[in-house]
Enzyme design. Structure first.
Site, short mmCIF file in Angstrom:
data_model
loop_
_atom_site.label_atom_id
_atom_site.label_comp_id
_atom_site.label_asym_id
_atom_site.label_seq_id
_atom_site.Cartn_x
_atom_site.Cartn_y
_atom_site.Cartn_z
N HIS A 97 3.31 6.79 9.51
CA HIS A 97 3.90 8.14 10.00
C HIS A 97 3.58 9.49 9.26
O HIS A 97 3.78 10.42 9.76
CB HIS A 97 5.46 8.05 9.99
CG HIS A 97 6.16 8.08 8.62
ND1 HIS A 97 7.68 7.99 8.50
CD2 HIS A 97 5.74 8.05 7.30
CE1 HIS A 97 7.84 8.03 7.31
NE2 HIS A 97 6.91 8.05 6.62
N GLY A 150 4.27 3.12 -4.32
CA GLY A 150 5.31 4.05 -5.32
C GLY A 150 5.22 3.43 -6.69
O GLY A 150 4.52 2.82 -7.29
N VAL A 154 0.69 -1.18 -0.03
CA VAL A 154 -0.01 0.13 -0.15
C VAL A 154 0.81 1.20 -0.04
O VAL A 154 1.67 1.41 0.80
CB VAL A 154 -0.96 0.03 1.22
CG1 VAL A 154 -1.70 1.35 1.40
CG2 VAL A 154 -1.82 -1.08 1.34
N ASP A 157 -7.48 4.20 -3.82
CA ASP A 157 -7.46 5.27 -2.66
C ASP A 157 -7.39 4.34 -1.20
O ASP A 157 -8.34 3.68 -1.03
CB ASP A 157 -8.49 6.10 -2.58
CG ASP A 157 -8.43 7.18 -1.40
OD1 ASP A 157 -7.85 7.08 -0.62
OD2 ASP A 157 -9.28 8.21 -1.39
#
Length: 359
Positions: free
Chosen positions: A264, A205, A202, A246
């Site tokens: 993070h 990139g 997930v 998404d």
């Protein structure tokens, strides 16, 4: 050297001054490393085949004579900080000269190195990345939900990436070179992936981490899941595919979900949403799935000072972008709220940890 003529209180004050000045000048570290990367100095030394003298270095760089002394001072400073070794060698005239050699850190700036981190240096020292930090005071007093980046640029980070392809390219290259370092960790974490039939990366990139995993485990079906504009036109292989979507809406079904440097990026509420979608993705295949998290976990009690310092710096950066580096307790709270039953945390090396989370 004789004893100080100052008393203990005066010495303490000057030590405080030195600390303040060192903090104020910390930007010089970033700018000198940027200078080093832009001039390809690590490549020049590597291609030279041995430590290089100042004369050979400035000749290769074609530096004007008026700047030679500046190059020497920059190299002295970088050597003091561990980027280079200063050694003594004999030149072609058998005269002893000072020369600069590579260290383990500067070897990571050599472009032919599989683990070259120059793209990360370029991204981290870009004015777009660093500039918003000049507006910390205004941001702290702001009452809106904008990140520091959003306040400074008039749009949030991910929006900015979408309309600035050059910066998006720099960001993706930085994340890709960081992912290559994960290859080192995967060599000792093979058991984490053993027995899995499928995994979805997930926010993966351009697929650097997934490619590493798919090559190491050819029977494992890997899916790179990211925004449509990120994965469009990217080609997969027999066991690697790219899917746009998404993560706040849904995540492709798989035996496991990988979250590398994703948690993070978000506050607690959004992290819970992501983890719930991860739970949905791994709970429909009839097998005991898991979520695999790779990122820094703050642990001030156990980490060395320099490791904690780097994690806390990273936390400041993420805080200014409405994210946060998490402690283990903060992660545990997120996992419980998202409906998970247990987890295991494994410090890998440096600032990276691996967490397995079970429904």
């Amino acid at each position: 050297m004789g004893s100080s003529i100052l008393g203990p209180k005066e010495i303490e004050m000057f030590e405080g001054q030195a600390l303040l000045y060192r903090q104020c000048c910390a930007y010089i570290d970033s700018m000198c490393i940027k200078w080093c990367v832009e001039l390809n100095i690590a490549d020049i030394i590597h291609n030279h085949g041995q430590p290089i003298t100042l004369h050979h270095l400035v000749s290769t760089l074609q530096v004007p004579s008026s700047r030679v002394a500046a190059v020497r001072r920059f190299m002295r400073y970088l050597a003091h900080n561990g980027l280079f070794h200063i050694v003594r060698i004999h030149d072609e005239n058998k005269q002893e000269k000072e020369a600069y050699g590579l260290t383990i850190a500067s070897k990571l700036l050599v472009s032919s190195n599989d683990y070259c981190l120059s793209p990360m240096v370029k991204y981290a020292t870009d004015p777009v990345t660093m500039g918003p930090l000049n507006q910390l005071k205004a941001w702290i007093y702001g009452e809106d939900n904008l990140s520091l980046f959003g306040m400074a640029k008039g749009m949030e980070f991910w929006e900015f990436l979408n309309i600035n392809p050059k910066y998006l390219k720099s960001f993706n290259e930085a994340m890709a070179c960081d992912s290559k370092m994960i290859n080192l960790a995967l060599r000792s974490c093979g058991l984490v992936f053993d027995g899995l039939e499928s995994i979805v990366d997930v926010g993966g990139g351009i697929g650097t981490t997934a490619k590493i995993i798919s090559e190491a485990f050819p029977k494992l079906k890997c899916i790179v899941f990211d925004l449509p504009q990120v994965v469009e036109n990217l080609l997969g292989t027999n066991n690697l595919s790219f899917v746009g979507g998404d993560m706040f809406k849904s995540i492709p079904k798989a035996h496991a979900v990988l979250l590398k440097n994703i948690i993070h990026d978000w506050d607690e509420e959004n992290c819970v949403k992501i983890m719930r979608n991860c739970k949905d993705a791994i709970s429909s295949n009839g097998k005991r799935g898991k979520v695999i998290i790779i990122e820094s976990v703050i642990n001030e009690k156990q980490d060395k000072h320099e490791i904690t310092e780097m994690k806390l710096k990273y936390d400041i950066y993420m805080t200014c972008n409405n994210g946060a580096q998490k402690t283990e307790e903060e992660l545990k709270k997120i996992f419980i709220e998202a409906g998970f039953q247990g987890y295991k945390l494994f410090p890998i090396a440096g600032i990276v940890s691996l967490v397995e989370v079970y429904p």
